[in-house]
Design a protein around this motif. Structure first.
Motif, PDB file in Angstrom:
ATOM      1  N   ARG A  74       0.846  -1.188   0.000  1.00  0.00           N
ATOM      2  CA  ARG A  74       0.000   0.000   0.000  1.00  0.00           C
ATOM      3  C   ARG A  74       0.882   1.239   0.000  1.00  0.00           C
ATOM      4  NH1 ARG A  74       0.007  -2.156   5.215  1.00  0.00           N
ATOM      5  NH2 ARG A  74       0.213  -0.654   6.894  1.00  0.00           N
ATOM      6  N   LEU A  75       0.298   2.344  -0.410  1.00  0.00           N
ATOM      7  CA  LEU A  75       0.992   3.622  -0.437  1.00  0.00           C
ATOM      8  C   LEU A  75       0.221   4.579   0.462  1.00  0.00           C
ATOM      9  CD1 LEU A  75       3.407   5.009  -1.805  1.00  0.00           C
ATOM     10  CD2 LEU A  75       1.832   5.825  -3.550  1.00  0.00           C
ATOM     11  N   LEU A  76       0.915   5.136   1.449  1.00  0.00           N
ATOM     12  CA  LEU A  76       0.301   6.076   2.386  1.00  0.00           C
ATOM     13  C   LEU A  76       0.868   7.465   2.147  1.00  0.00           C
ATOM     14  CD1 LEU A  76       0.770   3.978   5.670  1.00  0.00           C
ATOM     15  CD2 LEU A  76      -1.236   4.038   4.175  1.00  0.00           C
ATOM     16  N   ASN A  77       0.048   8.479   2.369  1.00  0.00           N
ATOM     17  CA  ASN A  77       0.477   9.875   2.317  1.00  0.00           C
ATOM     18  C   ASN A  77       0.370  10.461   3.710  1.00  0.00           C
ATOM     19  OD1 ASN A  77       0.824  10.423  -0.598  1.00  0.00           O
ATOM     20  ND2 ASN A  77      -1.312   9.823  -0.667  1.00  0.00           N
ATOM     21  N   ASP A  78       1.318  11.337   4.060  1.00  0.00           N
ATOM     22  CA  ASP A  78       1.214  12.033   5.336  1.00  0.00           C
ATOM     23  C   ASP A  78      -0.054  12.868   5.347  1.00  0.00           C
ATOM     24  OD1 ASP A  78       3.572  11.029   6.352  1.00  0.00           O
ATOM     25  OD2 ASP A  78       4.759  12.801   5.863  1.00  0.00           O
ATOM     26  N   ALA A  79      -0.753  12.857   6.474  1.00  0.00           N
ATOM     27  CA  ALA A  79      -1.930  13.703   6.649  1.00  0.00           C
ATOM     28  C   ALA A  79      -1.473  15.124   6.978  1.00  0.00           C
ATOM     29  CB  ALA A  79      -2.798  13.151   7.779  1.00  0.00           C
ATOM     30  N   PRO A  80      -2.265  16.122   6.614  1.00  0.00           N
ATOM     31  CA  PRO A  80      -1.865  17.515   6.864  1.00  0.00           C
ATOM     32  C   PRO A  80      -2.137  17.937   8.312  1.00  0.00           C
ATOM     33  CG  PRO A  80      -3.953  17.472   5.730  1.00  0.00           C
ATOM     34  CD  PRO A  80      -3.488  16.035   5.835  1.00  0.00           C
ATOM     35  N   VAL A  81      -1.605  17.165   9.257  1.00  0.00           N
ATOM     36  CA  VAL A  81      -1.759  17.465  10.676  1.00  0.00           C
ATOM     37  C   VAL A  81      -0.381  17.747  11.234  1.00  0.00           C
ATOM     38  CG1 VAL A  81      -2.503  16.541  12.905  1.00  0.00           C
ATOM     39  CG2 VAL A  81      -3.765  15.923  10.826  1.00  0.00           C
ATOM     40  N   LYS A  82      -0.245  18.873  11.872  1.00  0.00           N
ATOM     41  CA  LYS A  82       1.046  19.229  12.456  1.00  0.00           C
ATOM     42  C   LYS A  82       1.253  18.470  13.744  1.00  0.00           C
ATOM     43  CE  LYS A  82       1.403  23.800  10.485  1.00  0.00           C
ATOM     44  NZ  LYS A  82       1.723  25.190  10.731  1.00  0.00           N
ATOM     45  N   ARG A  83       2.490  18.033  13.946  1.00  0.00           N
ATOM     46  CA  ARG A  83       2.840  17.385  15.195  1.00  0.00           C
ATOM     47  C   ARG A  83       3.083  18.461  16.248  1.00  0.00           C
ATOM     48  NH1 ARG A  83       7.046  12.948  12.836  1.00  0.00           N
ATOM     49  NH2 ARG A  83       5.496  11.735  11.740  1.00  0.00           N
ATOM     50  N   PRO A  84       2.663  18.190  17.480  1.00  0.00           N
ATOM     51  CA  PRO A  84       2.924  19.185  18.525  1.00  0.00           C
ATOM     52  C   PRO A  84       4.420  19.311  18.789  1.00  0.00           C
ATOM     53  CG  PRO A  84       1.898  17.209  19.449  1.00  0.00           C
ATOM     54  CD  PRO A  84       1.965  17.029  17.966  1.00  0.00           C
ATOM     55  N   THR A  85       4.840  20.505  19.126  1.00  0.00           N
ATOM     56  CA  THR A  85       6.238  20.728  19.469  1.00  0.00           C
ATOM     57  C   THR A  85       6.453  20.354  20.931  1.00  0.00           C
ATOM     58  OG1 THR A  85       5.767  23.013  20.068  1.00  0.00           O
ATOM     59  CG2 THR A  85       6.483  22.595  17.798  1.00  0.00           C
ATOM     60  N   ALA A  86       7.691  20.167  21.304  1.00  0.00           N
ATOM     61  CA  ALA A  86       8.007  19.827  22.689  1.00  0.00           C
ATOM     62  C   ALA A  86       7.426  20.898  23.611  1.00  0.00           C
ATOM     63  CB  ALA A  86       9.519  19.720  22.870  1.00  0.00           C
ATOM     64  N   GLY A  87       6.723  20.457  24.623  1.00  0.00           N
ATOM     65  CA  GLY A  87       6.117  21.391  25.566  1.00  0.00           C
ATOM     66  C   GLY A  87       4.839  22.011  25.049  1.00  0.00           C
ATOM     67  N   GLY A  88       4.436  21.641  23.835  1.00  0.00           N
ATOM     68  CA  GLY A  88       3.220  22.193  23.255  1.00  0.00           C
ATOM     69  C   GLY A  88       1.978  21.530  23.821  1.00  0.00           C
ATOM     70  N   HIS A  89       0.845  22.080  23.492  1.00  0.00           N
ATOM     71  CA  HIS A  89      -0.429  21.548  23.975  1.00  0.00           C
ATOM     72  C   HIS A  89      -0.899  20.426  23.064  1.00  0.00           C
ATOM     73  CE1 HIS A  89      -0.892  24.704  26.931  1.00  0.00           C
ATOM     74  NE2 HIS A  89      -0.458  25.566  25.999  1.00  0.00           N
ATOM     75  N   HIS A  90      -1.534  19.435  23.639  1.00  0.00           N
ATOM     76  CA  HIS A  90      -2.092  18.314  22.893  1.00  0.00           C
ATOM     77  C   HIS A  90      -3.603  18.411  23.008  1.00  0.00           C
ATOM     78  CE1 HIS A  90       1.849  16.353  22.680  1.00  0.00           C
ATOM     79  NE2 HIS A  90       2.022  16.879  23.869  1.00  0.00           N
ATOM     80  N   GLY A  91      -4.254  18.312  21.883  1.00  0.00           N
ATOM     81  CA  GLY A  91      -5.706  18.255  21.991  1.00  0.00           C
ATOM     82  C   GLY A  91      -6.320  19.353  21.274  1.00  0.00           C
TER      83      GLY A  91
END
Length: 118
Positions: A101-118
């Motif tokens: 299969r071929l997957l593409n990255d989703a356009p979701v930014k990863r949180p930075t260190a110390g950043g908020h999740h959610g």
């Protein structure tokens, strides 16, 4: 990024020769990807829970569709060389490809260190 993902089921031969199997994978990895600089970040995983336990998953990344296309063209070109193709298909002794299969990255930014999740 694009991620080409293969799922492999080791053959009976591989399961009864595990040291040789892992050695063969390492040698094949070096041989197969030599000169394929557009293929990056090769990763191997063994399934430990879920369907098809002990299957292998191999992920290889590409910058974009152009890089993936260049990879496909180069593999096709190499496969016309009889010696290269003979070596490639020796994989049938070691595994069965059960999925690709071929997957593409989703356009979701990863949180930075110390950043908020959610």
């Amino acid at each position: 990024m694009l991620h080409l993902v293969y799922t492999f089921r080791p053959t009976a031969h591989a399961r009864t020769n595990l040291q040789a199997f892992w050695r063969w994978i390492g040698e094949r990895e070096a041989w197969f990807y030599d000169g394929l600089d557009m293929a990056r970040d090769s990763r191997w995983y063994v399934r430990t829970i879920g369907q098809d336990v002990h299957a292998l998953e191999h992920f290889i990344a590409f910058e974009d569709e152009a890089a993936w296309g260049a990879y496909r063209r180069e593999v096709a070109r190499r496969s016309r060389d009889a010696a290269w193709e003979r070596r490639r298909v020796e994989q049938d002794l070691w595994w069965e490809i059960t999925e690709a299969r071929l997957l593409n990255d989703a356009p979701v930014k990863r949180p930075t260190a110390g950043g908020h999740h959610g």
